[in-house]
Design a protein around this motif. Structure first.
Motif, mmCIF file in Angstrom:
data_model
loop_
_atom_site.group_PDB
_atom_site.id
_atom_site.type_symbol
_atom_site.label_atom_id
_atom_site.label_comp_id
_atom_site.label_asym_id
_atom_site.label_seq_id
_atom_site.Cartn_x
_atom_site.Cartn_y
_atom_site.Cartn_z
ATOM 1 N N THR A 52 -0.332 5.053 -6.282
ATOM 2 C CA THR A 52 -0.905 4.701 -4.992
ATOM 3 C C THR A 52 -1.173 3.199 -4.966
ATOM 4 O O THR A 52 -1.148 2.525 -5.996
ATOM 5 N N LYS A 53 -1.438 2.693 -3.773
ATOM 6 C CA LYS A 53 -1.784 1.281 -3.571
ATOM 7 C C LYS A 53 -0.742 0.358 -4.198
ATOM 8 O O LYS A 53 -1.073 -0.695 -4.747
ATOM 9 N N ASN A 91 0.824 -1.208 0.000
ATOM 10 C CA ASN A 91 0.000 0.000 0.000
ATOM 11 C C ASN A 91 0.865 1.269 0.000
ATOM 12 O O ASN A 91 0.583 2.234 0.715
#
Length: 324
Positions: A159-160, A148
């Protein structure tokens, strides 16, 4: 400090360092073999067992990296970790180790954790740089993982992110899955680095003056010696010049997938000169060695003769299967 043979243990509580900056707590222990003392250790060459369990917070990774490379420049573990973490800060970090003195050279003998902030991370082998990275990183059993994570790749934002990298001497495993908000101007150089197919690269080189952004997912892996690139774009808006076509191509929306052997698009809306494309789907593939263009659907206000003339200028073989 506790010292009673065969055990010597130092407990650290809230040690604050100014240079490099960090706060440290934990323990360092050394245990001799049963019945041994320091004189017997020197005489027999027996190696004690070390245990380190240290935790820190508010760490200046840039200064710590510089100090580590200065003090342990020949240590392979230090060089491996410092080749990956190039700088930044960490909210918290931990180091756990149990082994003999020689095991300090074996990354498999230790666990390293860090919750990084604005860190610069280099992925050796893939030659990929993640800047301003935020999130947890773990090295355990010679495997580096990140979960993450948020990071930048050039002018693109991710992101992620899920990262895995095998740090063992013969290690080869590597995967990166990351949601991206991509600056499309920077995408062609990334694809040039990661995709080796000659036909794809020849077509890619024909796209000039790319500008705009796209949102989707980038997947890289599964080994360092065979990095397969997959890009799934679910929302894009950009402009580009394509060498065989005299007008600028404008794309207002659509879905795009870049795989190891093809590129396909769906529900793409855009315009070329005075021609408006309301909806088109298709793909470019190079599975057979030739670069093939297949337009499976196209709807819009088009001048068919001029469109076909433009497509004929390309170096691809044209397969037109639409009834439009």
């Amino acid at each position: 400090m506790y010292k009673r043979q065969p055990l010597t243990r130092l407990t650290v509580k809230d040690l604050e360092m100014k240079e490099p900056r960090f706060n440290l707590s934990g323990l360092i222990a050394r245990k001799l073999s049963t019945g041994s003392n320091n004189l017997e250790l020197q005489a027999t060459g027996a190696d004690p067992i070390w245990t380190l369990d240290l935790a820190g917070n508010d760490l200046d990774l840039t200064a710590i990296r510089h100090k580590v490379l200065t003090l342990w420049e020949d240590n392979e573990v230090a060089k491996t970790v410092c080749d990956i973490v190039l700088g930044g800060e960490a909210r918290t970090a931990a180091y756990r180790f149990t082994g003999k003195t020689a095991d300090f050279e074996d990354i498999d003998s230790m666990i390293i954790e860090a919750d990084v902030v604005e860190a610069d991370i280099h992925v050796p082998g893939a030659e990929l740089d993640l800047t301003k990275a935020n999130g947890p990183i773990l090295i355990e059993e010679s495997i580096l993982t990140g979960h993450n994570l948020r990071a930048q790749m050039g002018h693109s934002f991710g992101t992620k992110a899920e990262l895995l990298l095998d740090l063992a001497e013969e290690g080869n495993a590597f995967t990166l899955n990351i949601d991206i908000d991509a600056d499309l101007e920077a995408l062609p150089p990334v694809l040039e680095q990661l995709v080796e197919h000659k036909g794809f690269l020849e077509e890619l080189s024909k796209f000039k003056e790319v500008s705009g952004r796209a949102k989707g997912k980038l997947r890289l892996g599964d080994t360092l010696d065979n990095i397969i690139t997959r890009v799934d774009i679910r929302n894009m808006q950009f402009a580009t010049r394509y060498t065989p076509i005299p007008q600028t191509i404008y794309i207002d929306k659509g879905i795009l997938h870049v795989g190891p052997a093809d590129v396909n698009w769906q529900k793409v809306k855009g315009r070329i000169g005075l021609q408006e494309i309301l909806n088109t789907s298709g793909n470019v593939s190079w599975k057979t060695g030739d670069t093939l263009l297949d337009i499976t659907d196209i709807q819009g206000q088009l001048d068919g003769e001029s469109l076909y003339a433009m497509l004929e200028q390309t170096s691809v073989c044209l397969l037109y299967t639409s009834d439009a």
